[in-house]
Design an enzyme around this catalytic site. Sequence first.
Site, PDB file in Angstrom:
ATOM      1  N   THR A  18     -24.144 -14.537  -9.500  1.00  0.00           N
ATOM      2  CA  THR A  18     -23.128 -15.563  -9.540  1.00  0.00           C
ATOM      3  C   THR A  18     -21.896 -14.742  -8.908  1.00  0.00           C
ATOM      4  OG1 THR A  18     -22.003 -14.577 -11.695  1.00  0.00           O
ATOM      5  CG2 THR A  18     -23.858 -16.248 -11.687  1.00  0.00           C
ATOM      6  N   GLY A  25     -21.221 -14.939  -5.449  1.00  0.00           N
ATOM      7  CA  GLY A  25     -21.827 -13.969  -4.276  1.00  0.00           C
ATOM      8  C   GLY A  25     -21.312 -14.159  -2.939  1.00  0.00           C
ATOM      9  N   ILE A  73     -18.243  -7.548  -4.549  1.00  0.00           N
ATOM     10  CA  ILE A  73     -19.193  -7.129  -5.095  1.00  0.00           C
ATOM     11  C   ILE A  73     -20.434  -7.818  -5.145  1.00  0.00           C
ATOM     12  CG2 ILE A  73     -19.969  -6.042  -7.401  1.00  0.00           C
ATOM     13  CD1 ILE A  73     -17.439  -4.782  -7.689  1.00  0.00           C
ATOM     14  N   TYR A 107      -7.655 -10.058 -19.492  1.00  0.00           N
ATOM     15  CA  TYR A 107      -8.703  -9.677 -18.736  1.00  0.00           C
ATOM     16  C   TYR A 107      -9.291  -8.330 -19.080  1.00  0.00           C
ATOM     17  CZ  TYR A 107     -11.066  -7.421 -14.699  1.00  0.00           C
ATOM     18  OH  TYR A 107     -12.172  -6.944 -13.869  1.00  0.00           O
TER      19      TYR A 107
END
Length: 247
Positions: free
Chosen positions: A12, A14, A18, A148
Amino acid sequence: MDDLKNKVAVITGGNSGIGYATAKQLKEQGAPVIITGRRKEAIEKAASELGVTAIVADQSSVSDIEKLASKVKEDFGQVDILFVNAGITNKGTIEEATEALFDSIMNINFRGAYFTLSKFIPILKNGASVVFLSSNTANMSYAGTSIYSSSKTALNSVMKIAALELAPRKIRVNSVSPSPTETEIMKKMGMDEEAVKTMMDAIVENIPLKQMGTSEDVAKMVAYLSSDAAKFITGADFIMDGGMVLS
């Protein structure tokens, strides 16, 4: 390298950073890769560059996640590797926090990640690997990161419980917790290149190894955790921050 040959992988978020680096790494090791993202143009462009499959899906939407799992099942059958990577960040004190900001971060980083795993469990192969992208901030306390950090701490808790629940099927669940890397996520915070460099320089000062980690470093760890070499590893959080949590 074909350590992951024919192992179907879903990533997910993508289309950059990263997620993009991990898609590249897994494909190089022989895995058929599916990447997802909210922005159709961006995800299709990345898929074209990588030679992988793109499916548009918003991780903050449970209905999108359900449609994604259904589409993957229809086109690929079962899944060997699930990398729950999509996430957003923002900074602000608890006093400054708004309900909208809280919901936007939690809906993607925690709620969305949680239900991505939930909806994919039925199509995970026995012996599959699940990896969550967490953050070293889940193990640290920094002013301005309460929402976060909380989203990632919650995610790590789910990771450990999922590892127990899925152990009877030999499905391994782990998380990778890097320090900040210079990816598009920084630009999404409204930072220009100069501001990003200033932030990175400040971060490096707090890293004992005095260098930034890269998306490729994380990608290699995800590939390792998805391989048979890590078949006895589950319920673990791998902190990749050059010793930052120690300083």
